[in-house]
Design a protein around this motif. Structure first.
Motif, PDB file in Angstrom:
ATOM      1  N   PHE A  53       1.106  -1.164  -0.108  1.00  0.00           N
ATOM      2  CA  PHE A  53      -0.180  -0.083   0.122  1.00  0.00           C
ATOM      3  C   PHE A  53       0.886   1.351  -0.067  1.00  0.00           C
ATOM      4  O   PHE A  53       1.909   1.250   0.621  1.00  0.00           O
ATOM      5  CB  PHE A  53      -0.833   0.112   1.213  1.00  0.00           C
ATOM      6  N   GLY A  54       0.354   2.194  -0.640  1.00  0.00           N
ATOM      7  CA  GLY A  54       1.186   3.402  -0.973  1.00  0.00           C
ATOM      8  C   GLY A  54       0.231   4.562  -1.415  1.00  0.00           C
ATOM      9  O   GLY A  54      -0.571   4.609  -1.763  1.00  0.00           O
ATOM     10  N   LYS A  55       0.909   5.861  -1.202  1.00  0.00           N
ATOM     11  CA  LYS A  55       0.501   7.012  -1.609  1.00  0.00           C
ATOM     12  C   LYS A  55       1.324   7.662  -2.798  1.00  0.00           C
ATOM     13  O   LYS A  55       2.251   7.680  -2.718  1.00  0.00           O
ATOM     14  CB  LYS A  55       0.327   8.097  -0.530  1.00  0.00           C
ATOM     15  N   VAL A  56       0.475   7.787  -3.911  1.00  0.00           N
ATOM     16  CA  VAL A  56       0.943   8.336  -5.140  1.00  0.00           C
ATOM     17  C   VAL A  56       1.631   9.723  -4.997  1.00  0.00           C
ATOM     18  O   VAL A  56       0.799  10.625  -4.603  1.00  0.00           O
ATOM     19  CB  VAL A  56       0.193   8.381  -6.378  1.00  0.00           C
ATOM     20  N   VAL A  57       2.844   9.861  -5.132  1.00  0.00           N
ATOM     21  CA  VAL A  57       3.465  11.517  -5.061  1.00  0.00           C
ATOM     22  C   VAL A  57       3.753  12.056  -6.192  1.00  0.00           C
ATOM     23  O   VAL A  57       3.749  13.038  -6.660  1.00  0.00           O
ATOM     24  CB  VAL A  57       4.686  11.398  -4.007  1.00  0.00           C
ATOM     25  N   ALA A  58       4.035  11.325  -7.419  1.00  0.00           N
ATOM     26  CA  ALA A  58       4.451  11.649  -8.786  1.00  0.00           C
ATOM     27  C   ALA A  58       4.083  10.600  -9.742  1.00  0.00           C
ATOM     28  O   ALA A  58       4.033   9.197  -9.506  1.00  0.00           O
ATOM     29  CB  ALA A  58       5.945  12.098  -8.864  1.00  0.00           C
ATOM     30  N   THR A  59       3.857  10.777 -11.126  1.00  0.00           N
ATOM     31  CA  THR A  59       3.289  10.058 -12.161  1.00  0.00           C
ATOM     32  C   THR A  59       4.089  10.519 -13.382  1.00  0.00           C
ATOM     33  O   THR A  59       4.512  11.600 -13.712  1.00  0.00           O
ATOM     34  CB  THR A  59       1.876  10.033 -12.285  1.00  0.00           C
ATOM     35  N   ASN A  60       4.545   9.663 -14.072  1.00  0.00           N
ATOM     36  CA  ASN A  60       4.830   9.639 -15.471  1.00  0.00           C
ATOM     37  C   ASN A  60       4.168   8.885 -16.192  1.00  0.00           C
ATOM     38  O   ASN A  60       3.209   8.265 -16.176  1.00  0.00           O
ATOM     39  CB  ASN A  60       6.579   9.224 -15.356  1.00  0.00           C
ATOM     40  N   ILE A  64       5.265   5.230 -11.774  1.00  0.00           N
ATOM     41  CA  ILE A  64       4.521   6.179 -10.611  1.00  0.00           C
ATOM     42  C   ILE A  64       5.602   5.831  -9.565  1.00  0.00           C
ATOM     43  O   ILE A  64       6.142   5.054  -9.184  1.00  0.00           O
ATOM     44  CB  ILE A  64       3.193   5.775 -10.078  1.00  0.00           C
ATOM     45  N   ASP A  65       5.504   7.060  -8.596  1.00  0.00           N
ATOM     46  CA  ASP A  65       6.215   7.219  -7.194  1.00  0.00           C
ATOM     47  C   ASP A  65       5.420   6.877  -6.229  1.00  0.00           C
ATOM     48  O   ASP A  65       4.323   7.754  -6.126  1.00  0.00           O
ATOM     49  CB  ASP A  65       7.145   8.475  -7.342  1.00  0.00           C
ATOM     50  N   LEU A  66       5.626   5.931  -5.257  1.00  0.00           N
ATOM     51  CA  LEU A  66       4.854   5.646  -4.270  1.00  0.00           C
ATOM     52  C   LEU A  66       5.434   5.851  -2.931  1.00  0.00           C
ATOM     53  O   LEU A  66       6.709   5.606  -2.713  1.00  0.00           O
ATOM     54  CB  LEU A  66       4.389   4.085  -4.079  1.00  0.00           C
ATOM     55  N   GLU A  67       4.680   6.702  -2.117  1.00  0.00           N
ATOM     56  CA  GLU A  67       5.399   6.662  -0.654  1.00  0.00           C
ATOM     57  C   GLU A  67       4.562   5.946   0.169  1.00  0.00           C
ATOM     58  O   GLU A  67       3.527   5.786   0.406  1.00  0.00           O
ATOM     59  CB  GLU A  67       4.922   8.400  -0.220  1.00  0.00           C
ATOM     60  N   LEU A  68       5.574   4.712   0.625  1.00  0.00           N
ATOM     61  CA  LEU A  68       5.361   3.732   1.396  1.00  0.00           C
ATOM     62  C   LEU A  68       5.147   4.068   2.989  1.00  0.00           C
ATOM     63  O   LEU A  68       4.217   3.656   3.623  1.00  0.00           O
ATOM     64  CB  LEU A  68       6.167   2.651   1.157  1.00  0.00           C
ATOM     65  N   ALA A  69       6.245   4.818   3.311  1.00  0.00           N
ATOM     66  CA  ALA A  69       5.984   5.448   4.724  1.00  0.00           C
ATOM     67  C   ALA A  69       6.633   6.643   4.394  1.00  0.00           C
ATOM     68  O   ALA A  69       7.297   7.217   3.396  1.00  0.00           O
ATOM     69  CB  ALA A  69       7.199   4.590   5.500  1.00  0.00           C
ATOM     70  N   PRO A  70       6.470   7.889   5.665  1.00  0.00           N
ATOM     71  CA  PRO A  70       7.021   9.017   5.274  1.00  0.00           C
ATOM     72  C   PRO A  70       8.368   9.109   5.100  1.00  0.00           C
ATOM     73  O   PRO A  70       9.347   8.617   5.721  1.00  0.00           O
ATOM     74  CB  PRO A  70       6.742   9.724   6.879  1.00  0.00           C
ATOM     75  N   GLY A  71       8.930   9.920   3.909  1.00  0.00           N
ATOM     76  CA  GLY A  71      10.381   9.932   3.628  1.00  0.00           C
ATOM     77  C   GLY A  71      10.637   8.623   2.865  1.00  0.00           C
ATOM     78  O   GLY A  71      11.809   8.792   2.176  1.00  0.00           O
ATOM     79  N   MET A  72       9.978   7.604   2.680  1.00  0.00           N
ATOM     80  CA  MET A  72      10.345   6.329   1.587  1.00  0.00           C
ATOM     81  C   MET A  72       9.569   6.467   0.455  1.00  0.00           C
ATOM     82  O   MET A  72       8.399   5.902   0.624  1.00  0.00           O
ATOM     83  CB  MET A  72      10.221   5.354   2.527  1.00  0.00           C
ATOM     84  N   THR A  73      10.193   6.816  -0.647  1.00  0.00           N
ATOM     85  CA  THR A  73       9.691   6.877  -1.950  1.00  0.00           C
ATOM     86  C   THR A  73      10.039   5.670  -2.891  1.00  0.00           C
ATOM     87  O   THR A  73      11.117   5.730  -2.952  1.00  0.00           O
ATOM     88  CB  THR A  73       9.418   8.170  -2.270  1.00  0.00           C
ATOM     89  N   ALA A  79       1.805  -0.722 -14.311  1.00  0.00           N
ATOM     90  CA  ALA A  79       1.032  -1.936 -14.602  1.00  0.00           C
ATOM     91  C   ALA A  79       1.019  -2.571 -13.116  1.00  0.00           C
ATOM     92  O   ALA A  79      -0.027  -3.592 -13.039  1.00  0.00           O
ATOM     93  CB  ALA A  79       1.437  -2.795 -15.615  1.00  0.00           C
ATOM     94  N   ALA A  80       1.876  -2.330 -12.313  1.00  0.00           N
ATOM     95  CA  ALA A  80       1.813  -2.872 -10.952  1.00  0.00           C
ATOM     96  C   ALA A  80       0.742  -2.375 -10.089  1.00  0.00           C
ATOM     97  O   ALA A  80       0.519  -3.071  -9.042  1.00  0.00           O
ATOM     98  CB  ALA A  80       3.078  -2.595 -10.404  1.00  0.00           C
ATOM     99  N   VAL A  81       0.013  -1.679 -10.351  1.00  0.00           N
ATOM    100  CA  VAL A  81      -1.026  -1.177  -9.545  1.00  0.00           C
ATOM    101  C   VAL A  81      -2.244  -1.996  -9.707  1.00  0.00           C
ATOM    102  O   VAL A  81      -2.904  -2.188 -10.767  1.00  0.00           O
ATOM    103  CB  VAL A  81      -1.380   0.242  -9.851  1.00  0.00           C
ATOM    104  N   ARG A  82      -2.763  -2.450  -8.657  1.00  0.00           N
ATOM    105  CA  ARG A  82      -3.786  -3.373  -8.608  1.00  0.00           C
ATOM    106  C   ARG A  82      -5.402  -2.647  -8.368  1.00  0.00           C
ATOM    107  O   ARG A  82      -6.230  -2.994  -9.363  1.00  0.00           O
ATOM    108  CB  ARG A  82      -4.030  -4.397  -7.636  1.00  0.00           C
ATOM    109  N   GLU A  83      -5.357  -1.814  -7.438  1.00  0.00           N
ATOM    110  CA  GLU A  83      -6.470  -1.208  -7.180  1.00  0.00           C
ATOM    111  C   GLU A  83      -6.060   0.222  -6.471  1.00  0.00           C
ATOM    112  O   GLU A  83      -5.220   0.268  -5.922  1.00  0.00           O
ATOM    113  CB  GLU A  83      -7.477  -1.904  -6.465  1.00  0.00           C
ATOM    114  N   LYS A  84      -7.208   1.036  -6.442  1.00  0.00           N
ATOM    115  CA  LYS A  84      -7.320   2.229  -5.672  1.00  0.00           C
ATOM    116  C   LYS A  84      -7.845   1.997  -4.145  1.00  0.00           C
ATOM    117  O   LYS A  84      -8.665   1.301  -4.439  1.00  0.00           O
ATOM    118  CB  LYS A  84      -8.027   3.386  -6.414  1.00  0.00           C
ATOM    119  N   VAL A  85      -7.363   2.587  -3.215  1.00  0.00           N
ATOM    120  CA  VAL A  85      -7.802   2.098  -1.762  1.00  0.00           C
ATOM    121  C   VAL A  85      -8.532   3.271  -1.448  1.00  0.00           C
ATOM    122  O   VAL A  85      -7.890   4.436  -1.552  1.00  0.00           O
ATOM    123  CB  VAL A  85      -6.613   1.893  -0.819  1.00  0.00           C
ATOM    124  N   THR A  86      -9.742   2.987  -0.956  1.00  0.00           N
ATOM    125  CA  THR A  86     -10.521   4.119  -0.353  1.00  0.00           C
ATOM    126  C   THR A  86     -10.652   3.972   0.984  1.00  0.00           C
ATOM    127  O   THR A  86     -10.850   2.830   1.662  1.00  0.00           O
ATOM    128  CB  THR A  86     -11.783   4.261  -1.171  1.00  0.00           C
TER     129      THR A  86
END
Length: 130
Positions: A53-60, A64-73, A79-86
């Motif tokens: 699970f991660g938060k998208v911080v940037a896209t190309n 995509i760049d995912l932030e998994l933990a604060p300061g860890m991108t 294609a590795a994204v399975r679903e959006k989490v609500t």
């Protein structure tokens, strides 16, 4: 017409219909996944195919760049994204005054931990001797 001349066309139809329906279902799933991957924007919370699970911080275009933990991108392929989490959060429509008074009134109730009804199993060594 005899029955033997109808068996081959009937067999072909019985095999072709499920294949056709399966191909339509798969095509629809691929289109839905493509639509999801194209709709990813910074700020979205996503789950990858590996369960991260991660938060998208940037896209190309293709990553995509995912932030998994604060300061860890980390960088991932889209294609590795399975679903959006609500996330379901507490209702924010309540005024701040009522939530503060509710917190003070409900504080003792929230502090109480409900009793567990779980039972502890007997040790295996004792079970073997019985």
């Amino acid at each position: 017409m005899d029955l033997q001349s109808l068996i081959l066309p009937l067999l072909i139809v019985l095999l072709a219909v499920p294949l056709f329906l399966q191909a339509r279902k798969q095509k629809r799933a691929v289109a839905e996944q493509q639509k999801l991957q194209n709709s990813i924007e910074p700020g979205d919370k996503v789950m990858t195919t590996s369960g991260v699970f991660g938060k998208v911080v940037a896209t190309n275009d293709d990553s995509i760049d995912l932030e998994l933990a604060p300061g860890m991108t980390t960088t991932w392929v889209r294609a590795a994204v399975r679903e959006k989490v609500t996330t379901d959060s507490a209702p924010a429509a309540e005024p701040a005054e009522s939530t503060e008074s509710a917190k003070t009134e409900e504080a003792p109730a929230e502090a109480a931990v409900p009793e567990s009804k779980a039972e502890i199993a007997e040790p295996i060594e004792k079970q073997k001797t019985n």
